[in-house]
Design an enzyme around this catalytic site. Structure first.
Site, short mmCIF file in Angstrom:
data_model
loop_
_atom_site.label_atom_id
_atom_site.label_comp_id
_atom_site.label_asym_id
_atom_site.label_seq_id
_atom_site.Cartn_x
_atom_site.Cartn_y
_atom_site.Cartn_z
N LYS A 96 0.85 -1.19 0.00
CA LYS A 96 0.00 0.00 0.00
C LYS A 96 0.89 1.25 0.00
O LYS A 96 1.97 1.24 0.60
CB LYS A 96 -0.86 -0.06 1.27
CG LYS A 96 -1.88 1.05 1.45
CD LYS A 96 -2.69 0.74 2.72
CE LYS A 96 -3.78 1.75 3.00
NZ LYS A 96 -4.59 1.38 4.19
N SER A 129 -9.52 1.03 3.21
CA SER A 129 -8.76 1.89 2.34
C SER A 129 -7.67 1.21 1.52
O SER A 129 -7.14 1.81 0.58
CB SER A 129 -8.11 2.99 3.19
OG SER A 129 -7.20 2.41 4.12
N SER A 165 -9.50 -1.67 7.16
CA SER A 165 -8.98 -1.38 5.81
C SER A 165 -8.32 -2.53 5.07
O SER A 165 -7.99 -2.40 3.89
CB SER A 165 -7.98 -0.23 5.88
OG SER A 165 -8.68 0.98 5.83
N1 GLN Z 1 -13.00 2.77 7.07
C1 GLN Z 1 -12.31 3.11 8.27
C2 GLN Z 1 -11.97 4.57 8.29
O1 GLN Z 1 -12.33 5.21 7.37
C3 GLN Z 1 -11.08 2.26 8.43
C4 GLN Z 1 -9.90 2.76 7.70
C5 GLN Z 1 -8.65 1.98 7.98
O2 GLN Z 1 -8.70 0.89 8.54
N2 GLN Z 1 -7.52 2.58 7.62
O3 GLN Z 1 -11.40 5.08 9.16
#
Ligand code: GLN
Length: 493
Positions: free
Chosen positions: A79, A154, A178
């Site tokens: 990532k 994400s 994410s």
């Molecule tokens: N969807 C969650 C957020 O927007 C988790 C994001 C993540 O795990 N980086 O914070």
């Protein structure tokens, strides 16, 4: 079998046996990537030359009879919030658009040491804030199982790369879901390790109290192999525990469900979530029973009811302070102004996207007098109650099953205008994060329409090997997901 269809374990074995060279494995991945990347848009940066050069070096070492490591020659994607020495690390944000780190994240060094070959940097929601990989400087990543839909987020670029067969293995970061959520949306396997299991050093922080480096793969065995590479103590990250890690792959050879007590989440009525996903959860429970486990319904009243609110209060407060370092002076984009305050304001207003700005403002507000007492303080107390709820349950159960997501991947753009609707999709992943627990999202087959079904297996803190073992039993019963030919559903592949 084509090279791109192999798991990481199979690729590494074939390379060691000289049936395939590291150069061929990397070339096969890059060919696949270039064939589909125009449609999928999974990578911010593709490292054609660098990967080919490293594969050639590994082949030369192999020819000299050297051991090139358990992942020798296996290509992977990280990532784009992992610091990579000499390779731009953007976090999918304008503010870091041209930032080139001078050091590697510990997880990247671990992968290198294990012989893996970095093939590219995966697209993500800006600074890992989001659940759809739509908020990025390079535009949205598409779900390879249906290009009309989001891949989840994400870490959607890393997930899509594995689902589309660019690579057998990828790294993401999971703060509140994410990795587990995009694994579920793309029909692959993803593990968020226990907090403290893997070093966070060199991943760009969103919420340090929850962020965790997390692998994606198309088999549970590959997740275990990745954990063996990356889970180790690190003096550079004091939250990374110093304890001796188990041999994760050894957990896979045991008869893991016989006599185990498994709790299956029953706190939702069928109509509160997608019907196919509800059936998948029931099916996973039945499979555990068939494999010799005692299966009982459980509820998580505090965690599921208050998880999303607690998570967004604590994570945004943390994010607002983590992102203070992007001031236009020390890192990345700098946009001038007549005074220092103007320069800060110009840089931050123009270089952060809308969702990141929203979170910084909300997080800052939550930490001010009054809001702190009414929201942040109570959220920390609820988090403690949640941990007690989990601790009580783990006195009775070895692991429990719950959905990863309440709904199927949605159409691109469907939730962009309403952040609250997107936040609610995190209902089953954030409690596990707040508890510091390990969670696996695994693919449980597909609907008749071709969309992936999934289930989440959660375990006690540092029970990562245990849940890998359980997931492996289920994977053996149901088969592991294969890479797909990216397409729009309803159209021929
Ligand atoms: N969807 C969650 C957020 O927007 C988790 C994001 C993540 O795990 N980086 O914070």
């Amino acid at each position: 079998m084509e090279i791109y269809e192999m798991t990481a374990a199979e690729t590494a074995v074939a390379i060691r046996a000289r049936e395939v060279s590291a150069s061929e494995a990397v070339r096969a991945g890059l060919e696949r990537l270039h064939k589909y990347e125009g449609a999928v848009n999974a990578c911010v940066t593709v490292l054609d030359e660098r990967a080919a050069k490293r594969a050639a070096e590994l082949d030369a070492r192999l020819a000299r009879g050297e051991d090139i490591g358990p992942l020798g020659g296996v290509p992977y994607i990280a990532k784009d919030n992992f610091c990579t020495r000499g390779v731009r690390t953007t976090c999918s944000s304008h503010i870091l658009e041209n930032w080139v780190p001078t050091y590697n994240a510990t997880a990247i060094n671990c992968m290198e040491e294990a012989g893996a070959v970095l093939m590219g940097k995966g697209n993500c929601d800006e600074f890992a804030m989001g659940s759809s990989t739509e908020n990025s400087i390079i535009g949205p990543t598409k779900n390879p199982r249906d290009l009309n839909r989001v891949p989840g987020g994400s870490s959607g670029g890393s997930a899509a790369s594995v689902a589309a067969g660019y690579v057998p293995l990828a790294l993401g970061s999971d703060t509140g879901g994410s990795v587990r959520q995009p694994a579920a949306f793309c029909g692959i396997q993803g593990l968020k390790p226990s907090y403290g299991e893997v070093s966070r050093y060199g991943i760009v922080a969103y919420c340090s109290a929850l962020d965790q480096v997390s692998p994606f793969a198309r088999s549970i065995e590959d997740l275990a192999i990745a954990m063996e590479a990356i889970a180790r103590p690190d003096p550079n990250d004091t939250t990374c525990d110093a304890y001796d890690r188990p041999v994760f792959t050894e957990a896979l050879s045991m008869d893991n469900l016989k006599g185990k007590r498994i709790g299956v989440f029953a706190g939702f009525e069928a109509e509160q979530m997608d019907a196919d996903l509800y059936k998948a959860l029931t099916r996973a429970g039945n499979m555990c029973r068939e494999a010799g486990a005692e299966v009982e319904p459980i509820d998580l009243p505090i965690a599921v009811k208050y998880g999303v609110a607690t998570y967004y209060v604590t994570a945004l407060a943390d994010a607002s302070s983590q992102l203070g370092c992007y001031d236009g002076v020390r890192y990345g984009t700098h946009i001038d102004g007549p005074t220092l305050a103007d320069m800060y304001a110009n840089t931050r207003t123009e270089s952060f996207g809308e969702e990141v700005r929203r979170r910084i403002i909300l997080g800052t507000c939550l930490l001010t007098e009054g809001f702190y007492q009414n929201y942040y303080g109570p959220a920390l107390k609820v988090r403690t109650r949640m941990s007690e709820e989990f601790a009580e349950l783990f006195g009775k159960y070895d692991a429990y099953l719950l959905p990863t997501v309440p709904s199927m991947p949605y159409t691109l753009g469907a939730k962009e205008t309403d952040p609250n609707r997107m936040y609610l999709g995190d209902v089953f992943t954030v409690p596990i994060s707040l508890g510091g627990l390990p969670g696996i999202s695994m693919c449980l087959g597909f609907t008749d329409g071709g969309m992936p079904l999934s289930v989440q297996i959660a375990g006690p803190r540092y029970g990562d090997a245990k849940i890998l073992g359980i997931a492996n039993v289920l994977e053996r019963m149901i088969g592991r997901p294969k890479p797909c030919e990216p397409r729009k559903l309803g159209e021929a592949a």
